[in-house]
Design a protein around this motif. Structure first.
Motif, PDB file in Angstrom:
ATOM      1  N   ASN A 186       0.830  -1.213   0.000  1.00  0.00           N
ATOM      2  CA  ASN A 186       0.000   0.000   0.000  1.00  0.00           C
ATOM      3  C   ASN A 186       0.857   1.253   0.000  1.00  0.00           C
ATOM      4  O   ASN A 186       0.520   2.257  -0.637  1.00  0.00           O
ATOM      5  N   ALA A 187       1.971   1.192   0.729  1.00  0.00           N
ATOM      6  CA  ALA A 187       2.899   2.326   0.725  1.00  0.00           C
ATOM      7  C   ALA A 187       3.496   2.519  -0.667  1.00  0.00           C
ATOM      8  O   ALA A 187       3.634   3.650  -1.150  1.00  0.00           O
ATOM      9  N   PHE A 188       3.839   1.416  -1.313  1.00  0.00           N
ATOM     10  CA  PHE A 188       4.384   1.482  -2.665  1.00  0.00           C
ATOM     11  C   PHE A 188       3.369   2.071  -3.639  1.00  0.00           C
ATOM     12  O   PHE A 188       3.696   2.921  -4.479  1.00  0.00           O
ATOM     13  N   LEU A 189       2.104   1.632  -3.553  1.00  0.00           N
ATOM     14  CA  LEU A 189       1.057   2.161  -4.425  1.00  0.00           C
ATOM     15  C   LEU A 189       0.896   3.664  -4.242  1.00  0.00           C
ATOM     16  O   LEU A 189       0.773   4.418  -5.204  1.00  0.00           O
ATOM     17  N   SER A 190       0.886   4.091  -2.990  1.00  0.00           N
ATOM     18  CA  SER A 190       0.734   5.516  -2.707  1.00  0.00           C
ATOM     19  C   SER A 190       1.902   6.315  -3.271  1.00  0.00           C
ATOM     20  O   SER A 190       1.720   7.380  -3.857  1.00  0.00           O
ATOM     21  N   PHE A 191       3.105   5.786  -3.111  1.00  0.00           N
ATOM     22  CA  PHE A 191       4.294   6.460  -3.624  1.00  0.00           C
ATOM     23  C   PHE A 191       4.246   6.591  -5.140  1.00  0.00           C
ATOM     24  O   PHE A 191       4.465   7.670  -5.698  1.00  0.00           O
ATOM     25  N   VAL A 192       3.933   5.478  -5.820  1.00  0.00           N
ATOM     26  CA  VAL A 192       3.919   5.495  -7.281  1.00  0.00           C
ATOM     27  C   VAL A 192       2.809   6.402  -7.800  1.00  0.00           C
ATOM     28  O   VAL A 192       3.007   7.169  -8.749  1.00  0.00           O
ATOM     29  N   HIS A 193       1.633   6.322  -7.175  1.00  0.00           N
ATOM     30  CA  HIS A 193       0.509   7.125  -7.651  1.00  0.00           C
ATOM     31  C   HIS A 193       0.795   8.617  -7.543  1.00  0.00           C
ATOM     32  O   HIS A 193       0.359   9.404  -8.379  1.00  0.00           O
ATOM     33  N   ASN A 194       1.537   9.010  -6.531  1.00  0.00           N
ATOM     34  CA  ASN A 194       1.829  10.428  -6.307  1.00  0.00           C
ATOM     35  C   ASN A 194       3.192  10.838  -6.830  1.00  0.00           C
ATOM     36  O   ASN A 194       3.690  11.915  -6.492  1.00  0.00           O
ATOM     37  N   THR A 195       3.805   9.985  -7.665  1.00  0.00           N
ATOM     38  CA  THR A 195       5.113  10.291  -8.230  1.00  0.00           C
ATOM     39  C   THR A 195       5.042  10.176  -9.733  1.00  0.00           C
ATOM     40  O   THR A 195       4.773   9.106 -10.260  1.00  0.00           O
ATOM     41  N   LYS A 196       5.252  11.261 -10.408  1.00  0.00           N
ATOM     42  CA  LYS A 196       5.165  11.286 -11.861  1.00  0.00           C
ATOM     43  C   LYS A 196       6.450  10.734 -12.473  1.00  0.00           C
ATOM     44  O   LYS A 196       7.546  11.125 -12.088  1.00  0.00           O
ATOM     45  N   GLY A 197       6.308   9.811 -13.414  1.00  0.00           N
ATOM     46  CA  GLY A 197       7.481   9.285 -14.100  1.00  0.00           C
ATOM     47  C   GLY A 197       8.241   8.257 -13.312  1.00  0.00           C
ATOM     48  O   GLY A 197       9.395   7.980 -13.599  1.00  0.00           O
ATOM     49  N   HIS A 198       7.607   7.661 -12.296  1.00  0.00           N
ATOM     50  CA  HIS A 198       8.306   6.650 -11.503  1.00  0.00           C
ATOM     51  C   HIS A 198       8.774   5.495 -12.377  1.00  0.00           C
ATOM     52  O   HIS A 198       8.076   5.024 -13.253  1.00  0.00           O
ATOM     53  N   GLY A 199       9.997   5.045 -12.123  1.00  0.00           N
ATOM     54  CA  GLY A 199      10.519   3.917 -12.873  1.00  0.00           C
ATOM     55  C   GLY A 199      11.208   4.303 -14.166  1.00  0.00           C
ATOM     56  O   GLY A 199      11.595   3.451 -14.942  1.00  0.00           O
ATOM     57  N   LYS A 200      11.402   5.614 -14.397  1.00  0.00           N
ATOM     58  CA  LYS A 200      12.033   6.048 -15.637  1.00  0.00           C
ATOM     59  C   LYS A 200      13.513   6.344 -15.426  1.00  0.00           C
ATOM     60  O   LYS A 200      14.124   7.083 -16.164  1.00  0.00           O
ATOM     61  N   GLY A 201      14.083   5.776 -14.375  1.00  0.00           N
ATOM     62  CA  GLY A 201      15.475   6.070 -14.035  1.00  0.00           C
ATOM     63  C   GLY A 201      16.462   5.481 -15.018  1.00  0.00           C
ATOM     64  O   GLY A 201      16.115   4.728 -15.922  1.00  0.00           O
ATOM     65  N   SER A 202      17.728   5.784 -14.807  1.00  0.00           N
ATOM     66  CA  SER A 202      18.755   5.389 -15.757  1.00  0.00           C
ATOM     67  C   SER A 202      19.660   4.282 -15.225  1.00  0.00           C
ATOM     68  O   SER A 202      20.716   4.050 -15.766  1.00  0.00           O
ATOM     69  N   GLY A 203      19.255   3.609 -14.147  1.00  0.00           N
ATOM     70  CA  GLY A 203      20.059   2.504 -13.654  1.00  0.00           C
ATOM     71  C   GLY A 203      20.883   2.907 -12.451  1.00  0.00           C
ATOM     72  O   GLY A 203      20.517   2.665 -11.308  1.00  0.00           O
ATOM     73  N   ARG A 204      22.033   3.555 -12.693  1.00  0.00           N
ATOM     74  CA  ARG A 204      22.889   3.969 -11.591  1.00  0.00           C
ATOM     75  C   ARG A 204      22.272   5.126 -10.827  1.00  0.00           C
ATOM     76  O   ARG A 204      22.524   5.308  -9.648  1.00  0.00           O
ATOM     77  N   ARG A 205      21.506   5.916 -11.517  1.00  0.00           N
ATOM     78  CA  ARG A 205      20.778   7.007 -10.868  1.00  0.00           C
ATOM     79  C   ARG A 205      19.297   6.853 -11.129  1.00  0.00           C
ATOM     80  O   ARG A 205      18.892   6.513 -12.235  1.00  0.00           O
ATOM     81  N   PHE A 206      18.531   7.116 -10.100  1.00  0.00           N
ATOM     82  CA  PHE A 206      17.081   6.973 -10.211  1.00  0.00           C
ATOM     83  C   PHE A 206      16.476   8.358 -10.321  1.00  0.00           C
ATOM     84  O   PHE A 206      16.537   9.152  -9.394  1.00  0.00           O
ATOM     85  N   GLU A 207      15.925   8.658 -11.489  1.00  0.00           N
ATOM     86  CA  GLU A 207      15.359   9.976 -11.732  1.00  0.00           C
ATOM     87  C   GLU A 207      13.844   9.880 -11.692  1.00  0.00           C
ATOM     88  O   GLU A 207      13.258   8.959 -12.226  1.00  0.00           O
ATOM     89  N   GLU A 208      13.233  10.843 -11.075  1.00  0.00           N
ATOM     90  CA  GLU A 208      11.779  10.839 -11.029  1.00  0.00           C
ATOM     91  C   GLU A 208      11.263  12.263 -10.999  1.00  0.00           C
ATOM     92  O   GLU A 208      11.919  13.157 -10.491  1.00  0.00           O
ATOM     93  N   MET A 209      10.101  12.443 -11.551  1.00  0.00           N
ATOM     94  CA  MET A 209       9.426  13.733 -11.502  1.00  0.00           C
ATOM     95  C   MET A 209       8.369  13.677 -10.421  1.00  0.00           C
ATOM     96  O   MET A 209       7.475  12.853 -10.463  1.00  0.00           O
TER      97      MET A 209
END
Length: 224
Positions: A186-209
Motif C-alpha cells: 500500500n505504501a508502494f502504491l501511494s508512492f507510485v501514484h503520487n510520483t510522476k514518471g516513476h521507474g524512468k530512471g537510468s540505472g545507476r541514478r534513479f530519476e523521477e518527476m
C-alpha cells in the motif's frame, strides 16, 4: 471495511514519511542573485484520507466478493469430474487436488485482477477523490506511465504470498492476512501514484518527476 481502510491509510502514512515531497524555493538575495533552497511540503492529511476511503468503500467490498466468495468456489477445469471424485476419496490425493485448484485460482487471481481491476480502480478512485480538473486525462496519464511497472512489481510481491494464503489459510482469514502483508504494498502504491514518471530512471541514478498536484511545483529529483 474498517480494517482494510486503516491499512491503506497506514500505507500512505509510511509513503509520505519515507518519501516526502521536495520542492525548490527560489529566493532573491540583496544583490539580486537567485538562491535555490530545498524544502519539503510536509504531511498531506487529505492524501491519507483518500487512501482510507479507497480501502474502506471500494477495495474491501470487492475483495470480499472476489477472495472470500468467488475465488474459493473456482475449481481447476483441467481435472475432469470423475478424476476429481476419485481424488477426493484419499487424503494424499485430496491434498494434491487442493494444490491443483489453488494454483489455478492463483493464476486467475494474478493474471486478471491486478491488471484489469485493482490498478485501474486504484488510480481512477484516487484521482476522482483528489478532484482534478480533468480527472480522466490524469487517470489516463498515470496508467500510461505506471500500469506496467506496477503490474510487474505486483508479480514480484504477491504470487508467492497468495499461493501460501490460498493453500494454507482458511477462507475467512485470508483477507486479514492479505491486509497485513499489503502494508508495504500500500505504501508502494501511494508512492507510485503520487510520483510522476516513476521507474524512468537510468540505472545507476534513479530519476523521477515528483507530482505535487501543482505543475508550478514539479521538480526533478535525482538519487545516487
Amino acid at each position: 471495511m474498517i480494517s482494510t481502510g486503516l491499512f491503506f491509510a497506514f500505507g500512505d502514512l509510511i509513503a509520505q514519511t519515507l518519501f516526502p515531497h521536495k520542492i525548490i524555493e527560489v529566493e532573491t538575495a540583496e544583490n539580486g542573485d537567485k538562491i535555490e533552497k530545498e524544502a519539503y511540503t510536509g504531511y498531506v492529511p487529505s492524501r491519507t484520507f483518500r487512501a482510507l476511503i479507497y480501502g474502506s468503500i471500494f477495495f474491501a467490498p470487492i475483495s470480499v466478493m472476489w477472495h472470500g466468495k468467488t475465488l474459493p468456489k473456482i475449481k481447476n477445469p483441467f481435472i475432469h469430474l470423475k478424476q476429481r471424485t476419485n481424488m477426493e476419496q484419499f487424503s494424499k490425493s485430496k491434498k494434491r487436488l487442493h494444490f491443483y485448484d489453488t494454483v489455478f485460482r492463483l493464476g486467475i487471481d494474478q493474471l486478471l485482477f491486478p491488471a484489469f481491476i485493482w490498478i485501474p480502480l486504484y488510480n481512477t478512485v484516487m484521482v476522482l477523490l483528489a478532484q482534478h480538473d480533468d480527472p480522466f486525462a490524469v487517470v489516463k496519464n498515470k496508467l500510461e506511465n505506471n500500469w506496467w511497472n506496477v503490474l510487474k512489481a505486483n508479480w514480484t510481491v504477491w504470487p508467492g504470498f497468495q499461493l501460501f494464503n490460498l493453500y494454507f489459510i482458511p477462507v475467512h482469514l485470508r483477507i486479514v492476512c492479505a491486509n497485513i502483508w499489503a502494508t508495504g504494498w500500500n505504501a508502494f502504491l501511494s508512492f507510485v501514484h503520487n510520483t510522476k514518471g516513476h521507474g524512468k530512471g537510468s540505472g545507476r541514478r534513479f530519476e523521477e518527476m515528483v507530482d505535487i498536484e501543482d505543475e508550478d511545483q514539479e521538480i526533478t529529483m535525482i538519487y545516487d
